[in-house]
Design an enzyme around this catalytic site. Structure first.
Site, PDB file in Angstrom:
ATOM      1  N   ASP A  11       0.876  -1.180   0.000  1.00 48.91           N
ATOM      2  CA  ASP A  11       0.000   0.000   0.000  1.00 48.91           C
ATOM      3  C   ASP A  11       0.912   1.228   0.000  1.00 48.91           C
ATOM      4  O   ASP A  11       2.129   1.114   0.159  1.00 48.91           O
ATOM      5  CB  ASP A  11      -0.888   0.003   1.252  1.00 48.91           C
ATOM      6  CG  ASP A  11      -1.787   1.232   1.315  1.00 48.91           C
ATOM      7  OD1 ASP A  11      -2.404   1.576   0.290  1.00 48.91           O
ATOM      8  OD2 ASP A  11      -1.863   1.884   2.381  1.00 48.91           O
ATOM      9  N   SER A  12       0.301   2.400  -0.144  1.00 52.99           N
ATOM     10  CA  SER A  12       1.085   3.633  -0.098  1.00 52.99           C
ATOM     11  C   SER A  12       1.597   3.920   1.313  1.00 52.99           C
ATOM     12  O   SER A  12       2.501   4.720   1.486  1.00 52.99           O
ATOM     13  CB  SER A  12       0.224   4.806  -0.570  1.00 52.99           C
ATOM     14  OG  SER A  12      -0.905   4.918   0.272  1.00 52.99           O
ATOM     15  N   TYR A  43      -0.994   8.303  -2.578  1.00 54.60           N
ATOM     16  CA  TYR A  43      -1.040   8.012  -4.009  1.00 54.60           C
ATOM     17  C   TYR A  43      -2.278   8.652  -4.666  1.00 54.60           C
ATOM     18  O   TYR A  43      -2.275   8.969  -5.840  1.00 54.60           O
ATOM     19  CB  TYR A  43      -1.164   6.496  -4.240  1.00 54.60           C
ATOM     20  CG  TYR A  43       0.098   5.682  -4.096  1.00 54.60           C
ATOM     21  CD1 TYR A  43       1.284   6.232  -3.600  1.00 54.60           C
ATOM     22  CD2 TYR A  43       0.100   4.334  -4.459  1.00 54.60           C
ATOM     23  CE1 TYR A  43       2.425   5.452  -3.474  1.00 54.60           C
ATOM     24  CE2 TYR A  43       1.243   3.556  -4.342  1.00 54.60           C
ATOM     25  CZ  TYR A  43       2.396   4.114  -3.843  1.00 54.60           C
ATOM     26  OH  TYR A  43       3.525   3.331  -3.724  1.00 54.60           O
ATOM     27  N   GLY A  44      -3.341   8.784  -3.856  1.00 54.80           N
ATOM     28  CA  GLY A  44      -4.673   9.046  -4.384  1.00 54.80           C
ATOM     29  C   GLY A  44      -4.898  10.349  -5.122  1.00 54.80           C
ATOM     30  O   GLY A  44      -5.894  10.501  -5.820  1.00 54.80           O
ATOM     31  N   CYS A  74      -4.557  -1.590  -1.671  1.00 50.75           N
ATOM     32  CA  CYS A  74      -4.680  -0.158  -1.921  1.00 50.75           C
ATOM     33  C   CYS A  74      -5.799   0.041  -2.937  1.00 50.75           C
ATOM     34  O   CYS A  74      -5.720  -0.483  -4.063  1.00 50.75           O
ATOM     35  CB  CYS A  74      -3.337   0.333  -2.482  1.00 50.75           C
ATOM     36  SG  CYS A  74      -3.373   2.039  -3.036  1.00 50.75           S
ATOM     37  N   THR A  76      -6.603   2.665  -4.497  1.00 53.56           N
ATOM     38  CA  THR A  76      -6.179   3.508  -5.617  1.00 53.56           C
ATOM     39  C   THR A  76      -5.469   2.679  -6.685  1.00 53.56           C
ATOM     40  O   THR A  76      -5.828   2.733  -7.872  1.00 53.56           O
ATOM     41  CB  THR A  76      -5.232   4.619  -5.085  1.00 53.56           C
ATOM     42  OG1 THR A  76      -5.896   5.300  -4.016  1.00 53.56           O
ATOM     43  CG2 THR A  76      -4.861   5.582  -6.173  1.00 53.56           C
ATOM     44  N   GLU A 152      -2.822   8.793   8.661  1.00 54.97           N
ATOM     45  CA  GLU A 152      -1.356   8.736   8.732  1.00 54.97           C
ATOM     46  C   GLU A 152      -0.840   9.540   9.940  1.00 54.97           C
ATOM     47  O   GLU A 152       0.193   9.231  10.511  1.00 54.97           O
ATOM     48  CB  GLU A 152      -0.728   9.263   7.428  1.00 54.97           C
ATOM     49  CG  GLU A 152      -0.952   8.350   6.211  1.00 54.97           C
ATOM     50  CD  GLU A 152      -0.050   7.100   6.193  1.00 54.97           C
ATOM     51  OE1 GLU A 152       1.094   7.164   6.659  1.00 54.97           O
ATOM     52  OE2 GLU A 152      -0.531   6.044   5.704  1.00 54.97           O
ATOM     53  N   CYS A 186     -11.059   2.907   0.230  1.00 57.24           N
ATOM     54  CA  CYS A 186      -9.633   3.142   0.444  1.00 57.24           C
ATOM     55  C   CYS A 186      -9.269   2.344   1.687  1.00 57.24           C
ATOM     56  O   CYS A 186     -10.008   2.381   2.685  1.00 57.24           O
ATOM     57  CB  CYS A 186      -9.390   4.634   0.672  1.00 57.24           C
ATOM     58  SG  CYS A 186      -7.744   5.012   1.308  1.00 57.24           S
ATOM     59  N   THR A 187      -8.158   1.632   1.635  1.00 54.17           N
ATOM     60  CA  THR A 187      -7.828   0.730   2.751  1.00 54.17           C
ATOM     61  C   THR A 187      -7.431   1.476   4.029  1.00 54.17           C
ATOM     62  O   THR A 187      -7.335   0.865   5.092  1.00 54.17           O
ATOM     63  CB  THR A 187      -6.709  -0.247   2.338  1.00 54.17           C
ATOM     64  OG1 THR A 187      -5.604   0.514   1.826  1.00 54.17           O
ATOM     65  CG2 THR A 187      -7.207  -1.215   1.285  1.00 54.17           C
ATOM     66  N   HIS A 188      -7.208   2.779   3.916  1.00 52.69           N
ATOM     67  CA  HIS A 188      -6.980   3.564   5.143  1.00 52.69           C
ATOM     68  C   HIS A 188      -8.288   3.742   5.932  1.00 52.69           C
ATOM     69  O   HIS A 188      -8.258   3.963   7.142  1.00 52.69           O
ATOM     70  CB  HIS A 188      -6.468   4.969   4.804  1.00 52.69           C
ATOM     71  CG  HIS A 188      -4.986   5.054   4.530  1.00 52.69           C
ATOM     72  ND1 HIS A 188      -4.412   4.567   3.383  1.00 52.69           N
ATOM     73  CD2 HIS A 188      -3.976   5.591   5.254  1.00 52.69           C
ATOM     74  CE1 HIS A 188      -3.100   4.811   3.419  1.00 52.69           C
ATOM     75  NE2 HIS A 188      -2.816   5.436   4.537  1.00 52.69           N
TER      76      HIS A 188
END
Ligand code: DGL
Length: 268
Positions: A11-12, A43-44, A74, A76, A152, A186-188
């Site tokens: 992932d990012s 990345y998005g 991810c 994205t 983040e 989004c995996t976040h």
């Protein structure tokens, strides 16, 4: 015949850990090599060409670790860069199709919301899959570019007023449309699950792409006789920057202390 090589996940940044968490529940015996591109997150909001280049570099790194399969954890990359993965010599999994299918199986009123990064929402990939599984579905899409930086930064408590207000503003169209199912595209975003549920209420089911994807990975590895199948899985983490803050946040998100020696910095 089993296959004891690790599964590669990338992932990012931290988001892919929500997929790792689900993999750990369903496939606790599997070893995992995780790469988080913390030096280049997010990345998005980048161009498709850049996201494709990053995805190819991330996948090449995982190949160098001799993994048996790769998961683009991810939304994205899964939305705009899966053509890059067609050249991979090992099985590849994205997170968009599995989450879309799960949403179609979950909705009762056939009103489905999708949230994701700008690139993900612009790609229309979830919409494409949803309409394939449920042709008359009503779909409401919304990009939420501030969610990734919040996660983040470690700002995801449901009691945090900044988090709550940000969610309220982005999710207003979902509330107005009366969706009963929301894809966290989004995996976040599953990190914000409690805060999102607080705003939307229990009536809206949240779809975690990690849950749907882990199930697909288990079924595939079982069918292909590629499971490790025994022992306790080990995770090695690699990042492109800020190993210490990654280790700290990852320990919280995975709910267990991660040792310093388990997180290495690499440059791609
Ligand atoms: N977690 C990622 C996703 O699922 C990336 C978010 C970002 O880097 O913008 O889209």
């Amino acid at each position: 015949m089993s296959n004891n090589r690790p599964i590669g996940v990338f992932d990012s940044g931290l988001g892919g850990l929500t997929v790792v968490k689900e993999l750990n529940k369903l496939l606790p015996f599997e070893d995992i090599v995780y790469f988080g591109d913390t030096g280049r997150v997010p990345y998005g909001n980048r161009s498709i060409d850049t996201i494709k280049r990053y995805a190819a570099e991330d996948e090449n790194f995982l190949l160098s670790q001799d993994v048996k399969a790769i998961i683009a954890a991810c939304g994205t990359v899964s939305s705009v860069a899966t053509d890059v993965s067609k050249k991979l010599p090992i099985p590849f999994f994205e997170v968009v199709s599995h989450a879309s299918k799960m949403a179609c199986e979950t909705t009762v009123n056939k009103k489905i919301g999708v949230i994701g990064t700008s690139a993900t929402i612009k790609s229309g990939k979830h919409k494409e899959y949803i309409l394939k599984f449920l042709p008359h579905a009503e779909i409401v899409c919304q990009s939420c570019p501030l969610f990734v930086p919040l996660v983040e930064e470690g700002w995801y408590s449901a009691d945090d007023i900044v988090v709550e207000e940000t969610i309220k503003r982005y999710l207003e169209p979902m509330i107005k449309a009366g969706v009963d199912t929301l894809i966290l595209g989004c995996t976040h975003y599953p990190v914000l699950e409690d805060a999102i549920s607080k705003v939307l209420g229990d009536g809206v089911k949240l779809i975690n792409a990690g849950t749907a994807t882990a199930k697909a990975v288990l079924e595939f590895l079982e069918k292909e006789d590629m499971l490790k199948g025994e022992g306790q899985g080990n995770i090695d983490f690699f990042v492109s920057d800020k190993a210490d803050s990654f280790r700290h946040q990852a320990s919280i998100l995975l709910g267990r202390e991660i040792d310093d020696s388990k997180v290495k910095t690499v440059s791609l």
